[in-house]
Design an enzyme around this catalytic site. Structure first.
Site, PDB file in Angstrom:
ATOM      1  N   GLU A   1      -4.840   3.795  -7.896  1.00  0.00           N
ATOM      2  CA  GLU A   1      -6.043   4.446  -7.375  1.00  0.00           C
ATOM      3  C   GLU A   1      -6.130   5.867  -7.918  1.00  0.00           C
ATOM      4  OE1 GLU A   1      -8.181   6.034  -3.284  1.00  0.00           O
ATOM      5  OE2 GLU A   1      -6.624   4.501  -3.115  1.00  0.00           O
TER       6      GLU A   1
ATOM      7  N   HIS B   1       0.831  -1.206   0.000  1.00  0.00           N
ATOM      8  CA  HIS B   1       0.000   0.000   0.000  1.00  0.00           C
ATOM      9  C   HIS B   1       0.865   1.257   0.000  1.00  0.00           C
ATOM     10  CE1 HIS B   1      -2.838   2.842   2.232  1.00  0.00           C
ATOM     11  NE2 HIS B   1      -3.528   2.488   1.157  1.00  0.00           N
ATOM     12  N   ARG B   2       0.754   2.026  -1.099  1.00  0.00           N
ATOM     13  CA  ARG B   2       1.603   3.210  -1.307  1.00  0.00           C
ATOM     14  C   ARG B   2       3.089   2.824  -1.239  1.00  0.00           C
ATOM     15  NH1 ARG B   2      -1.596   7.274   2.886  1.00  0.00           N
ATOM     16  NH2 ARG B   2      -3.675   6.445   2.440  1.00  0.00           N
TER      17      ARG B   2
ATOM     18  N   GLU C   1       0.499  -0.742  -4.725  1.00  0.00           N
ATOM     19  CA  GLU C   1      -0.651   0.143  -4.861  1.00  0.00           C
ATOM     20  C   GLU C   1      -0.155   1.563  -4.768  1.00  0.00           C
ATOM     21  OE1 GLU C   1      -3.984   2.689  -3.209  1.00  0.00           O
ATOM     22  OE2 GLU C   1      -1.959   2.304  -2.445  1.00  0.00           O
TER      23      GLU C   1
END
Length: 242
Positions: A109, A7-8, A34
């Site tokens: 995203e 995540h990130r 992500e």
């Protein structure tokens, strides 16, 4: 087996949404990364989560009000200032050029819930196509209208719907929205929900799974993927999962 998306990047141990966070994700064996994208004043696709640069850089202001040349001047080292020297806000193209020769999956995203960045969907899709990453990429957003638009622009790129609260009859909704995945807040995920998802052929990728107990729970549920700030820890726990 459950896929692990960093995540990130490896945001728990490195400055989020920076190249070194993505390098770390690959190093520890994450299945994918992500990241979040927005547009600069001059129409460049930049990788940053917040609509302002205040939290993650040493500058202040809205991403949309800076050219990329101006944004590059800021240090995105975030809370890791004691560990790392300088990290710049990367362009999406920089990330895609790096990820292309790897085997990593990618979740992009679109941060267009608060600001309707005109042309963001087409620009991102064009960039994905340029690097031939259609089959390895999932587009996601809390802006579900944007996801439906992305499907119309590129039916061969998977879309995932992000949401916080439980959806009523999500299986009917996801079909209407032409999505293949749901990306729910982890508190809404139950075992019965997962059974239904499998029946309907919908991928479930909850966020953000950082606690060890929560990782074990999601792995036991056999969710399709998790988003976590700690990909190394997640990999270790997954290996021990029966």
């Amino acid at each position: 087996m459950t896929k692990i998306f960093a995540h990130r990047g490896s945001a728990g141990t490195h400055p989020e949404n920076t190249m070194i966070a993505f390098y770390e994700a690959e190093r520890v064996g994450a299945d994918g990364i992500e990241l979040d994208v927005q547009l600069t004043k001059d129409g460049q696709i930049v990788v940053i989560h917040d609509e302002t640069i205040d939290r993650t850089t040493d500058g202040t202001g809205w991403v949309k009000d800076f050219t990329y040349r101006e944004l590059k001047q800021f240090n995105a080292v975030y809370k890791f200032v004691d560990q790392y020297d300088v990290c710049r806000i990367p362009l999406l193209e920089e990330v895609l050029a790096w990820i292309h020769p790897t085997s990593l999956l990618l979740n992009i995203e679109l941060k267009n819930g608060l600001i309707a960045y005109e042309g963001l969907e087409q620009k991102v899709i064009d960039m994905i196509r340029h690097y031939g990453l259609e089959e390895r990429t999932v587009l996601s957003s809390f802006n579900h209208n944007s996801m439906l638009f992305c499907h119309h622009l590129a039916p061969n790129i998977e879309t995932g719907l992000l949401y916080m609260e439980p959806l009523y009859d999500p299986w009917k909704y996801v079909r209407v929205m032409k999505a293949k995945g749901l990306h729910p807040y982890h508190r809404t995920v139950t075992e019965s929900f997962l059974h239904q998802a499998r029946h309907h052929g919908i991928a479930i990728r909850p966020f953000t799974i950082n606690k060890e107990s929560l990782m074990k729970k999601m792995f036991a549920y056999e969710v399709d993927a998790i988003f976590t700030d700690y990909p190394r820890l997640a990999k270790e726990i997954l290996k021990k999962t029966p």
